[in-house]
Design a protein around this motif. Structure first.
Motif, mmCIF file in Angstrom:
data_model
loop_
_atom_site.group_PDB
_atom_site.id
_atom_site.type_symbol
_atom_site.label_atom_id
_atom_site.label_comp_id
_atom_site.label_asym_id
_atom_site.label_seq_id
_atom_site.Cartn_x
_atom_site.Cartn_y
_atom_site.Cartn_z
ATOM 1 N N SER A 1 80.892 125.628 -9.568
ATOM 2 C CA SER A 1 80.678 125.482 -8.126
ATOM 3 C C SER A 1 81.302 124.197 -7.615
ATOM 4 O O SER A 1 81.981 124.187 -6.579
ATOM 5 C CB SER A 1 79.180 125.471 -7.811
ATOM 6 N N ILE B 1 84.976 124.564 -7.438
ATOM 7 C CA ILE B 1 85.424 125.399 -6.315
ATOM 8 C C ILE B 1 85.347 124.616 -5.008
ATOM 9 O O ILE B 1 86.266 124.674 -4.187
ATOM 10 C CB ILE B 1 84.582 126.686 -6.240
ATOM 11 N N LEU C 1 88.189 122.216 -4.948
ATOM 12 C CA LEU C 1 89.435 122.976 -4.764
ATOM 13 C C LEU C 1 89.575 123.402 -3.299
ATOM 14 O O LEU C 1 90.655 123.290 -2.704
ATOM 15 C CB LEU C 1 89.390 124.200 -5.671
ATOM 16 N N THR C 2 88.466 123.888 -2.728
ATOM 17 C CA THR C 2 88.503 124.351 -1.347
ATOM 18 C C THR C 2 88.831 123.206 -0.402
ATOM 19 O O THR C 2 89.671 123.339 0.492
ATOM 20 C CB THR C 2 87.146 124.965 -0.971
ATOM 21 N N LEU D 1 92.537 122.319 -0.901
ATOM 22 C CA LEU D 1 93.534 123.316 -0.488
ATOM 23 C C LEU D 1 93.427 123.669 0.994
ATOM 24 O O LEU D 1 94.421 124.010 1.616
ATOM 25 C CB LEU D 1 93.399 124.582 -1.329
ATOM 26 N N TRP D 2 92.206 123.630 1.530
ATOM 27 C CA TRP D 2 92.047 124.105 2.902
ATOM 28 C C TRP D 2 92.148 122.990 3.935
ATOM 29 O O TRP D 2 92.310 123.249 5.111
ATOM 30 C CB TRP D 2 90.730 124.876 3.054
ATOM 31 N N GLY E 1 94.478 120.898 3.881
ATOM 32 C CA GLY E 1 95.899 120.876 4.171
ATOM 33 C C GLY E 1 96.434 119.458 4.171
ATOM 34 O O GLY E 1 95.734 118.511 4.497
ATOM 35 N N ALA F 1 100.927 120.661 7.349
ATOM 36 C CA ALA F 1 101.947 121.451 6.661
ATOM 37 C C ALA F 1 101.560 122.930 6.698
ATOM 38 O O ALA F 1 100.406 123.277 6.492
ATOM 39 C CB ALA F 1 102.078 120.981 5.228
ATOM 40 N N GLY F 2 102.517 123.763 6.979
ATOM 41 C CA GLY F 2 102.258 125.199 7.019
ATOM 42 C C GLY F 2 102.046 125.721 8.421
ATOM 43 O O GLY F 2 102.134 126.923 8.654
ATOM 44 N N LYS G 1 106.588 121.324 -0.427
ATOM 45 C CA LYS G 1 106.999 122.678 -0.039
ATOM 46 C C LYS G 1 107.989 123.246 -1.066
ATOM 47 O O LYS G 1 109.003 122.629 -1.381
ATOM 48 C CB LYS G 1 107.657 122.593 1.333
ATOM 49 N N PRO H 1 90.678 129.451 -3.145
ATOM 50 C CA PRO H 1 89.232 129.251 -3.027
ATOM 51 C C PRO H 1 88.451 130.557 -2.909
ATOM 52 O O PRO H 1 87.369 130.689 -3.478
ATOM 53 C CB PRO H 1 89.105 128.409 -1.758
ATOM 54 N N LEU I 1 83.442 133.253 -9.585
ATOM 55 C CA LEU I 1 82.189 132.622 -10.012
ATOM 56 C C LEU I 1 81.006 133.567 -9.779
ATOM 57 O O LEU I 1 80.168 133.764 -10.666
ATOM 58 C CB LEU I 1 81.975 131.310 -9.258
#
Lengths: 126, 217
Positions: free
Chosen positions: A21, A24, A27-28, A31-32, A34, A99-100, A119, B178, B185
């Motif tokens: 958990s 995650i 990671l979230t 990654l989110w 940005g 970015a993106g 990129k 994610p 999980l």
């Protein structure tokens, strides 16, 4: 009922779930959230018109089928300041920073895509 | 498959029962039509693997009937079978069951050698590699739930690698990680719980019966 299901989870399993958990969530967040963009890729008619770094404030005029779109770069952000397209979606989209992010002016076939330093080469778009 | 071989199938116990190799009965040939069939020598373990793979295949079928909100997010029910087989019969049998399930499943759904097949294969192979290490975790502290979660993470890792290196070489797919990781999980935990529950159910029933007897007595 719940206790019967939970009794099959051993201490190591709880640790696995816990660290999974945490992993995650990290990671979230990574990654989110940005990364901030480093450069803007300006395309006209699907082809790259210019790649400009965001470090220098400037105005760029791009000619499309309908007329001239003006792209403004200021404070490491970019926006389409004016565009001849009828609905003005890309102008109303405002400043792009991450970015993106991408702003498309469709009838005029002009787009601005924000790109980060990492990129990757993109075989779908080229 | 000939009838005489079916007679010697094991009963799912996985033990190496010695097959009663009947003396060649010349009056009744083993194969009905010897000219057109190739006799395959199968062991009880082969039958056991095939049966387990068939169960996994059935779970895959059920799973495909369940609608998912996001393509690619699947519970992976077939992995319950892999987990149970891993704990009871070891990694080699689990690998056979898992890979047979992927192959037979792709034939069943008509996706053999399509991208979907390679995604399943990559996921299964990565899961098996991780399970090869995870099975050596001390069983006192780590159970099927841990195995399941590690396998689920390995599964999506393998799939994302195939997607990125082959199908969609675009950094944009990292935005989906994610979501897939969370699904891994959750479903990993649930599958592990089901597998653990299944494997402990016999002991539990005994305990339960004993408790009831105590209550009555």
């Amino acid at each position: 009922m719940y206790s019967m299901a939970l009794q099959h989870i051993k201490i190591g399993d709880w640790l696995t779930i816990l660290f999974g958990s945490i992993g995650i969530v990290m990671l979230t967040l990574k990654l989110w959230n940005g990364e901030l963009a480093d450069k803007a890729i300006i395309r006209s008619g699907g082809k790259i018109f210019r790649e400009v770094p965001l470090s220098r404030d400037q105005q760029i005029e791009v000619r499309g089928p309908l007329g001239i779109s003006i792209i403004t770069i200021q404070n490491r952000k970019a926006r389409i300041a004016s565009d001849p397209s009828p609905r003005q979606y890309c102008v109303r989209q405002g400043w792009l920073q991450q970015a993106g992010e991408i702003a498309l002016c469709l009838p005029n076939q002009v787009s601005v895509e924000m790109a980060g330093s990492k990129k990757q080469y993109d075989s779908l778009n080229y | 498959m000939t009838a005489s071989i079916i007679e010697h199938q094991d009963l799912g116990t996985g033990t190496e029962e010695p097959v009663a190799t009947a003396a060649p009965d010349l009056a009744r040939p083993l194969i009905p039509n010897p000219q057109s069939s190739i006799p395959l020598s199968t062991t009880p373990q082969d039958h056991h693997i095939a049966r387990m793979a068939a169960v996994a295949l059935g779970l895959t079928l059920i799973e495909n009937a369940i609608p998912t909100p996001l393509p690619g997010v699947k519970p992976g029910l077939a992995n319950i079978v892999t987990l149970i087989v891993l704990t009871r019969y070891g990694w080699r049998v689990a690998a056979w069951v898992s890979l047979l399930r992927v192959l037979a499943g792709s034939l069943l759904f008509g996706s053999f050698l399509t991208p979907g097949f390679f995604l399943s294969l990559a996921g299964a192979v990565c899961s098996l590699v991780v399970l090869a290490f995870a099975q050596h975790l001390p069983t006192r502290w780590f159970g099927a739930v841990s195995h399941s979660i590690y396998a689920a993470f390995a599964h999506i890792t393998g799939q994302m690698l195939v997607v990125y290196l082959w199908l969609i070489p675009h950094a944009g797919i990292t935005y989906l990680i994610p979501i897939f990781a969370t699904a891994a999980l959750i479903f990993g935990t649930v599958n592990g719980l089901i597998a653990a529950r299944f494997m402990n159910s016999k002991n539990e029933m005994l305990i339960h019966e004993n408790n009831e007897r105590h209550e009555i007595g």
